[in-house]
Design a protein around this motif. Structure first.
Motif, PDB file in Angstrom:
ATOM      1  N   CYS A 100       0.839  -1.195   0.000  1.00 30.51           N
ATOM      2  CA  CYS A 100       0.000   0.000   0.000  1.00 30.51           C
ATOM      3  C   CYS A 100       0.876   1.247   0.000  1.00 30.51           C
ATOM      4  O   CYS A 100       1.917   1.283   0.669  1.00 30.51           O
ATOM      5  CB  CYS A 100      -0.900   0.035   1.239  1.00 30.51           C
ATOM      6  N   ALA A 101       0.453   2.254  -0.730  1.00 30.42           N
ATOM      7  CA  ALA A 101       1.145   3.542  -0.756  1.00 30.42           C
ATOM      8  C   ALA A 101       0.201   4.592  -0.187  1.00 30.42           C
ATOM      9  O   ALA A 101      -0.694   5.078  -0.882  1.00 30.42           O
ATOM     10  CB  ALA A 101       1.564   3.901  -2.182  1.00 30.42           C
ATOM     11  N   ASN A 102       0.392   4.913   1.095  1.00 28.12           N
ATOM     12  CA  ASN A 102      -0.485   5.850   1.781  1.00 28.12           C
ATOM     13  C   ASN A 102       0.182   7.211   1.930  1.00 28.12           C
ATOM     14  O   ASN A 102       1.359   7.379   1.604  1.00 28.12           O
ATOM     15  CB  ASN A 102      -0.882   5.280   3.142  1.00 28.12           C
ATOM     16  N   ALA A 103      -0.561   8.166   2.445  1.00 30.46           N
ATOM     17  CA  ALA A 103      -0.082   9.546   2.476  1.00 30.46           C
ATOM     18  C   ALA A 103       1.150   9.714   3.351  1.00 30.46           C
ATOM     19  O   ALA A 103       2.033  10.517   3.047  1.00 30.46           O
ATOM     20  CB  ALA A 103      -1.205  10.466   2.955  1.00 30.46           C
ATOM     21  N   ASN A 104       1.221   8.975   4.468  1.00 28.92           N
ATOM     22  CA  ASN A 104       2.360   9.066   5.371  1.00 28.92           C
ATOM     23  C   ASN A 104       2.347   7.849   6.292  1.00 28.92           C
ATOM     24  O   ASN A 104       1.457   6.988   6.208  1.00 28.92           O
ATOM     25  CB  ASN A 104       2.352  10.373   6.170  1.00 28.92           C
ATOM     26  N   VAL A 105       3.305   7.777   7.178  1.00 27.96           N
ATOM     27  CA  VAL A 105       3.472   6.591   8.015  1.00 27.96           C
ATOM     28  C   VAL A 105       2.314   6.423   8.997  1.00 27.96           C
ATOM     29  O   VAL A 105       1.913   5.291   9.304  1.00 27.96           O
ATOM     30  CB  VAL A 105       4.830   6.631   8.743  1.00 27.96           C
ATOM     31  N   LYS A 106       1.766   7.513   9.511  1.00 27.41           N
ATOM     32  CA  LYS A 106       0.621   7.409  10.415  1.00 27.41           C
ATOM     33  C   LYS A 106      -0.596   6.855   9.683  1.00 27.41           C
ATOM     34  O   LYS A 106      -1.286   5.955  10.184  1.00 27.41           O
ATOM     35  CB  LYS A 106       0.302   8.772  11.012  1.00 27.41           C
ATOM     36  N   VAL A 107      -0.863   7.379   8.498  1.00 20.39           N
ATOM     37  CA  VAL A 107      -1.999   6.891   7.705  1.00 20.39           C
ATOM     38  C   VAL A 107      -1.780   5.419   7.347  1.00 20.39           C
ATOM     39  O   VAL A 107      -2.717   4.608   7.392  1.00 20.39           O
ATOM     40  CB  VAL A 107      -2.185   7.743   6.442  1.00 20.39           C
ATOM     41  N   ALA A 108      -0.542   5.057   7.000  1.00 23.72           N
ATOM     42  CA  ALA A 108      -0.249   3.662   6.658  1.00 23.72           C
ATOM     43  C   ALA A 108      -0.521   2.747   7.841  1.00 23.72           C
ATOM     44  O   ALA A 108      -1.093   1.656   7.692  1.00 23.72           O
ATOM     45  CB  ALA A 108       1.204   3.538   6.204  1.00 23.72           C
ATOM     46  N   THR A 109      -0.113   3.180   9.042  1.00 23.72           N
ATOM     47  CA  THR A 109      -0.337   2.356  10.234  1.00 23.72           C
ATOM     48  C   THR A 109      -1.823   2.171  10.492  1.00 23.72           C
ATOM     49  O   THR A 109      -2.291   1.048  10.725  1.00 23.72           O
ATOM     50  CB  THR A 109       0.343   2.996  11.456  1.00 23.72           C
ATOM     51  N   MET A 110      -2.587   3.243  10.444  1.00 23.61           N
ATOM     52  CA  MET A 110      -4.021   3.128  10.698  1.00 23.61           C
ATOM     53  C   MET A 110      -4.722   2.380   9.566  1.00 23.61           C
ATOM     54  O   MET A 110      -5.744   1.718   9.794  1.00 23.61           O
ATOM     55  CB  MET A 110      -4.637   4.514  10.882  1.00 23.61           C
TER      56      MET A 110
ATOM     57  N   PRO B  58      -2.621   3.535  18.985  1.00 25.55           N
ATOM     58  CA  PRO B  58      -1.770   3.334  20.157  1.00 25.55           C
ATOM     59  C   PRO B  58      -2.057   4.329  21.276  1.00 25.55           C
ATOM     60  O   PRO B  58      -2.407   5.488  21.024  1.00 25.55           O
ATOM     61  CB  PRO B  58      -0.355   3.531  19.611  1.00 25.55           C
ATOM     62  N   ILE B  59      -1.900   3.879  22.506  1.00 30.59           N
ATOM     63  CA  ILE B  59      -1.961   4.774  23.662  1.00 30.59           C
ATOM     64  C   ILE B  59      -0.667   5.590  23.727  1.00 30.59           C
ATOM     65  O   ILE B  59      -0.692   6.814  23.842  1.00 30.59           O
ATOM     66  CB  ILE B  59      -2.155   3.958  24.960  1.00 30.59           C
ATOM     67  N   CYS B  60       0.446   4.893  23.664  1.00 35.50           N
ATOM     68  CA  CYS B  60       1.771   5.523  23.616  1.00 35.50           C
ATOM     69  C   CYS B  60       2.268   5.442  22.183  1.00 35.50           C
ATOM     70  O   CYS B  60       2.325   4.349  21.608  1.00 35.50           O
ATOM     71  CB  CYS B  60       2.727   4.823  24.576  1.00 35.50           C
ATOM     72  N   ARG B  61       2.658   6.588  21.632  1.00 32.66           N
ATOM     73  CA  ARG B  61       2.838   6.690  20.186  1.00 32.66           C
ATOM     74  C   ARG B  61       4.254   7.142  19.822  1.00 32.66           C
ATOM     75  O   ARG B  61       4.878   7.903  20.570  1.00 32.66           O
ATOM     76  CB  ARG B  61       1.818   7.703  19.639  1.00 32.66           C
ATOM     77  N   PRO B  62       4.725   6.707  18.661  1.00 32.52           N
ATOM     78  CA  PRO B  62       6.005   7.243  18.175  1.00 32.52           C
ATOM     79  C   PRO B  62       5.878   8.745  17.956  1.00 32.52           C
ATOM     80  O   PRO B  62       4.780   9.263  17.698  1.00 32.52           O
ATOM     81  CB  PRO B  62       6.215   6.512  16.845  1.00 32.52           C
ATOM     82  N   LEU B  63       6.985   9.452  18.010  1.00 37.29           N
ATOM     83  CA  LEU B  63       6.912  10.893  17.775  1.00 37.29           C
ATOM     84  C   LEU B  63       6.426  11.212  16.372  1.00 37.29           C
ATOM     85  O   LEU B  63       5.833  12.278  16.142  1.00 37.29           O
ATOM     86  CB  LEU B  63       8.275  11.544  18.046  1.00 37.29           C
ATOM     87  N   TRP B  64       6.658  10.301  15.407  1.00 42.06           N
ATOM     88  CA  TRP B  64       6.152  10.586  14.068  1.00 42.06           C
ATOM     89  C   TRP B  64       4.630  10.584  14.005  1.00 42.06           C
ATOM     90  O   TRP B  64       4.041  11.068  13.040  1.00 42.06           O
ATOM     91  CB  TRP B  64       6.744   9.676  13.010  1.00 42.06           C
ATOM     92  N   TRP B  65       3.974  10.076  15.047  1.00 40.49           N
ATOM     93  CA  TRP B  65       2.509  10.125  15.071  1.00 40.49           C
ATOM     94  C   TRP B  65       2.036  11.581  15.162  1.00 40.49           C
ATOM     95  O   TRP B  65       0.996  11.936  14.609  1.00 40.49           O
ATOM     96  CB  TRP B  65       1.983   9.329  16.262  1.00 40.49           C
ATOM     97  N   LEU B  66       2.808  12.420  15.864  1.00 38.89           N
ATOM     98  CA  LEU B  66       2.432  13.822  16.031  1.00 38.89           C
ATOM     99  C   LEU B  66       2.684  14.629  14.769  1.00 38.89           C
ATOM    100  O   LEU B  66       1.985  15.614  14.504  1.00 38.89           O
ATOM    101  CB  LEU B  66       3.209  14.439  17.193  1.00 38.89           C
TER     102      LEU B  66
END
Length: 731
Positions: free
Chosen positions: A307-317, A647-655
């Protein structure tokens, strides 16, 4: 129909530029999908690209089995099918089936089928993924030996990599390590470093999601696997061990600074589990096991979605929303106060008197707790779910007293039964235990004597086991259980189960979903495609060390990996580690561990902070008070996680998923969108660099100072008593 002619440089399989004459005819489907692009290189080799689109993603499929994944015109991923050596890659014949499916065939023996995920039917694997393509690479079994259908993904075009599995040596991002090719299933310190929690998806900093079929038979994975040296031929034969054997084993995966990796994610569907030969061979209890579901299979299938999503957060979700969701979050009390376990403090020397003294000791030292977990050797014998009355003469009175003191009570249980037990005598003729077609069903584990495993695929065996657990609850007031083990490495060689398994990890899934999920207050340590369970998911046993080699430094990478894999209710094992192999934490390690864990979803103590001195006790208590300020937020995000697996605790790239500075940060995490936690995890450090994402932030210890985000704060003061926490400035 649209026509074009051009002369342009094209990129080969290794990214090198070569002159190719592109004389092409593009066929436009009714929804605008480009289907065909023919090129000839200067040597006359025919290169045929076929192009599929799905949402914002585009996949170029070449007749030699190579694919390129693009979004907004940019290359974000590249992969290829590993063809047998006797097949000419360029002999592939491409055919399009409508606008959403392409087939590449190398005769009838080897085939690649590619479909846009939006064209898949409900219920099909990968059907719910956005902006993606499902690849099914298959080949006939070779009648004379081993067959592997392998899809190879290049790491570099996709950026930094996350997910896949807990590892003994915890690398974040994953390409910082050299993950040797081995079986992709939960292990307790596996031969290539895999640990107790495993998934089959990966996401990248460029928004790529790679999702493999979790039920792939004999599934093997490697990521940036080390290139073999002559020395590896003698010293890199990997073997699974238990207990004290792990004291002398090398902690894997290697760091990429130590070894040269191959730069690839290798996804393999094999036709057997084999030890192999030469460097990095893998000997483990599943060698020789044959899946009853696939015993007559004559073709290997490696199914993967790109999958090619907009960014890493979108890819994870994008991936998480397709996974099973729990019905609820764990009970609130396990977030509000720590769990206290007898394990590291007492090991198997537990007794009623010691447990009550432990509870009193906790309270006398001003600490709070939600649960007292009574660990190994409370039972009369392994597998008999009865208290040892010599050690626990009145378990009901003990539990009543603990309840009176404000503790709930859980017991350690595992799916193992020793031979000289009432449980074994009761269940052996009823088919309640996993059998073996090579020997008896008994096997070694980390204690003695040898045991058999509960057959968690047998509904009658599950009911019998769970009824016995409920009997404990009813007779003694037990509140819940710690469900240990469950990894398929703790099964007999060539095991046989009541319901045939397609992959050994299905045993783990059944242990979690069929047994642990029946109890409201529960923790598990193993998992595989079991995200729908509401239990706390504990990290594997940590060592009382500082580094990423299963010590304090591994906590944050493992926490973040849990979230990426879809397990938000993370319990980061025992604060200070398990004191294995005679190594005990000093005061500094104890304090820094408590601080690092303080704002994670749940906390667990066993080794007592006051044993390390007054300073350690006071600083640990301060970390717990700090947690009190955020516990309502942790509970709120746990309830949200039950709905979405966010995630409850998230990577900084989530922000800020577009901020490349965040991708390599392995020692900070976020809670929600407005809190950044930056513990000190290096021995002797009193300062650290802290990265704050875009916006304004305040240090909760000095709220008058406002920090502008999107930059590093170098040399931030963090003496032993301080846990750096920053909250977003909303004023």
């Amino acid at each position: 129909m649209a026509h074009k002619a051009s002369f342009e440089p094209a990129r080969g399989a290794r990214g090198e530029a070569s002159r190719t004459q592109s004389v092409s005819v593009d066929v436009i489907g009714p929804l605008g999908r480009v289907l065909r692009d023919l090129t000839l290189d200067v040597s006359g080799v025919r290169r045929e690209w076929t192009i599929l689109r799905c949402g914002e993603a585009m996949l170029r499929v070449r007749n030699d089995g190579r694919v390129e994944l693009r979004r907004a015109g940019a290359l974000v991923g590249a992969a290829r099918c590993a063809l047998p050596l006797d097949i000419d890659a360029n002999s592939g014949v491409v055919s399009a089936r409508g606008d959403d499916e392409v087939v590449v065939s190398w005769g009838s023996r080897v085939t690649l089928v590619v479909r846009a995920t939006r064209s898949l039917k409900n219920g099909e694997a990968f059907a719910d993924l956005d902006d993606g393509f499902a690849l099914d690479f298959s080949m006939d079994d070779w009648q004379y030996g081993h067959t592997t259908a392998e899809i190879v993904v290049e790491l570099a075009p996709s950026g930094n990599w996350f997910g896949g599995a807990h590892q003994m040596r915890s690398h974040w991002p994953l390409e910082n390590g050299c993950w040797e090719i081995g079986p992709q299933m939960p292990f307790d310190n596996g031969p290539n470093g895999l640990n107790t929690l495993v998934s089959t998806h990966w996401v990248t900093s460029k928004g790529v999601a790679v999702v493999a079929d979790p039920d792939t038979p004999y599934f093997h994975v490697g990521l940036n696997a080390p290139k073999a040296t002559w020395f590896d031929g003698f010293m890199s034969k990997r073997t699974f061990g238990v207990g004290i054997q792990n004291a002398t084993r090398q902690i894997l995966p290697f760091h990429a600074r130590e070894r040269e990796g191959d730069g690839l994610l290798r996804l393999q569907a094999r036709n057997s589990f084999r030890k192999g030969y030469g460097p990095f061979s893998m000997n483990h209890p599943l060698v020789g096991w044959v899946s009853p579901k696939h015993i007559n299979a004559t073709r290997r299938h490696m199914r993967v979605a790109l999958c090619a999503n907009a960014n890493v957060k979108v890819a994870t979700m994008n991936v998480l929303r397709t996974l099973p969701k729990p019905s609820s979050a764990p009970p609130k009390e396990v977030f509000r106060a720590p769990i206290w376990t007898t394990w590291a403090k007492m090991k198997t020397n537990v007794s009623q008197r010691k447990v009550l003294d432990f509870a009193q000791e906790i309270q006398d030292n001003g600490m709070v707790g939600s649960v007292i977990e009574i660990d190994d050797k409370w039972q009369s014998n392994y597998g008999d779910l009865e208290f040892d009355l010599k050690k626990f003469p009145n378990p009901t009175a003990m539990v009543d007293k603990l309840h009176e003191m404000g503790f709930k009570v859980t017991l350690w249980v595992m799916p193992f039964i020793a031979e000289d037990t009432n449980a074994y005598r009761d269940g052996k003729d009823k088919g309640y235990f996993v059998d073996s077609n090579a020997r008896t069903g008994f096997f070694k584990w980390w204690q003695s004597p040898p045991v058999v495993a509960l057959d968690v695929t047998n509904p009658e065996a599950v009911k019998w086991f769970c009824d016995n657990l409920r009997s404990l609850q009813e007779r003694h007031g037990i509140d819940g259980f710690k469900f240990d083990a469950g990894e398929p490495c703790f099964l007999p060689r060539r095991f046989v189960t009541h319901m045939p398994l397609g992959h050994p990890a299905e045993y783990t899934r059944a242990w979690v979903n069929n047994v642990a999920s029946q109890f409201e207050l529960a923790e598990v340590r193993s998992g595989h495609n079991s995200t729908g369970n509401a239990s706390l998911v504990r990290m594997g046993d940590r060592f009382s060390e500082w580094g990423i080699e299963n010590g304090l430094g591994s906590l944050i990478p493992t926490l973040l990996t849990s979230g990426v894999m879809g397990y938000p209710f993370c319990l980061p094992d025992i604060i200070g580690g398990n004191a294995y192999f005679g190594k005990h934490p000093d005061g500094e390690l104890m304090v820094r561990w408590a601080q690092a864990n303080a704002l994670m979803p749940a906390m667990q103590f066993s080794l007592t902070p006051w044993t390390s001195g007054v300073v350690a006790k006071e600083m640990t208590a301060a970390a717990l008070k700090m947690r009190d300020q955020f516990v309502d937020s942790l509970i709120h995000f746990s309830e949200q996680a039950a709905l979405s697996l966010e995630p409850i605790c998230r990577p900084l790239w989530w922000l800020d998923p577009e901020d490349s500075e965040t991708f390599m940060i392995a020692d900070q995490f976020a809670i929600g969108e407005d809190v950044i936690v930056a513990p000190v995890v290096c021995q002797g450090a009193s300062h650290r660099a802290v990265y704050l994402t875009a916006g304004e932030w305040r240090d909760i210890a000095d709220p008058d100072v406002v920090y502008q985000g999107g930059r590093w704060i170098e040399d931030f003061s963090a003496p032993l008593g301080k846990l750096p926490i920053f909250v977003r400035n909303r004023a």
